[in-house]
Design an enzyme around this catalytic site. Structure first.
Site, PDB file in Angstrom:
ATOM      1  CE1 TYR A  15      -9.842   8.777  19.116  1.00  0.00           C
ATOM      2  CE2 TYR A  15     -11.538   7.881  17.314  1.00  0.00           C
ATOM      3  CZ  TYR A  15     -10.466   7.519  18.377  1.00  0.00           C
ATOM      4  OH  TYR A  15      -9.945   6.485  18.355  1.00  0.00           O
ATOM      5  CE  LYS A  45     -13.236  20.282  22.828  1.00  0.00           C
ATOM      6  NZ  LYS A  45     -14.584  20.394  22.599  1.00  0.00           N
ATOM      7  CE  LYS A 139     -23.666   9.391  11.510  1.00  0.00           C
ATOM      8  NZ  LYS A 139     -22.889   8.321  11.510  1.00  0.00           N
TER       9      LYS A 139
END
Length: 313
Positions: A15, A45, A139
């Protein structure tokens, strides 16, 4: 800054990834896109990768199951940007990024790494509610790995993607704007920050070789897009010439609605809670170890919320 760079984009068919490829090519950089063996027979893809090649990008074979191939791909460039999505299985995304860190360490030639963050700054969200906190904790695992091995980095905090938030007037579970009624979180007056996805890519490519942002966080905070949900709704009402019926959802009722939902949905809802009930994006100063994108790059004409909403009229 200003000298064209060799950049590898990992997750280029995603995206945000496809926008990063486009922005990198537009800014004249020698753009490499990792062509992962895992794509298999995903024709969309494959065709996207071929379109990148037609536009001037270089496709580089590599696989997260083949450490050597990653190292060899990385050795061809100076900068690595990761845009692997964590929407579906975030723990898998973290695992892949740690593999990428190991490959960058071994290659030894990378001047800047931009990991896949692009949302809220995880370092400011470590006291957030579970299960949403897991996103930020994971993260931070990647950040620690990067910093432990001394890889130069820039973390991009892009706040709220316009497509996911503005399109649905900030309503949870909506990506198209309502024309009759809208549910406001609380009184609808907590400020958030909304950024067009193409602008996120433009700022990211702009910052990737900027010495002012090395080993810092870049915050994307377009002044005209620091708005409350209620202000977003008012902009939409003016565009369509109609006032929507508004219902305010009390905080306690929203928190109760989280209970019993499946895990991924609970995580997303807790993020919405911090955004629209607590105003977590605008309740702090960015500090000395960070920069603000619009201040650094005033020449970029970012998309305002009003202009973004016009596409839905």
């Amino acid at each position: 800054m200003g000298i064209k760079k060799k950049v590898l984009i990992v997750g280029g068919t995603g995206y945000l990834g496809k926008r990063l490829v486009k922005a990198s090519l537009e800014q004249g950089h020698e753009t490499y896109v990792l062509k992962r063996q895992e794509i298999g027979l995903d024709i969309e893809k494959i065709q996207m990768l071929l379109s990148f090649k037609k536009q001037g990008a270089r496709l580089v074979n590599g696989s997260f199951d083949d450490h050597h191939s990653l190292v060899e791909a990385i050795k061809q460039v100076e900068i690595v940007i990761c845009a692997i999505s964590g929407v579906h299985v975030r723990s898998h995304q973290i695992h892949l990024q740690l593999k990428l860190v190991d490959a960058i360490k071994e290659a030894g030639n990378i001047k800047r790494f931009l990991p896949s963050e692009f949302g809220m700054d995880p370092s400011r969200m470590l006291d957030s509610m579970e299960p949403g906190r897991e996103t930020f904790t994971e993260k931070m695992v990647v950040r620690k790995a990067i910093e432990d091995v001394g890889i130069p980095f820039t973390y991009v905090s892009a706040n709220c993607f316009a497509g996911y938030f503005i399109g649905g007037l900030c309503q949870f579970g909506h990506i198209l704007p309502a024309t009759d009624s809208v549910v406001l979180f609380g009184d609808g007056n907590q400020k958030s920050i909304f950024v067009d996805e193409d602008d996120i890519a433009t700022y990211t490519i702009k910052t990737m070789d900027d010495p002012r942002t090395v080993n810092k966080t870049l915050y994307l905070m377009p002044p005209a897009n620091i708005l409350s949900q209620r202000e977003v709704v008012v902009i939409w009402e003016k565009l369509i010439g109609k006032e929507l019926q508004k219902t305010c959802l009390p905080e306690e009722q929203f928190l109760n609605s989280i209970k019993g939902q499946e895990h991924a949905l609970q995580a997303a809802m807790t993020h919405f809670y911090h955004l629209f009930y607590q105003g977590c994006l605008t309740n702090f100063e960015i500090g000395d170890n960070a920069e603000e994108a619009c201040t650094l790059y005033p020449e970029i004409n970012y998309t305002t919320v009003k202009d973004y909403l016009k596409r839905y009229v």
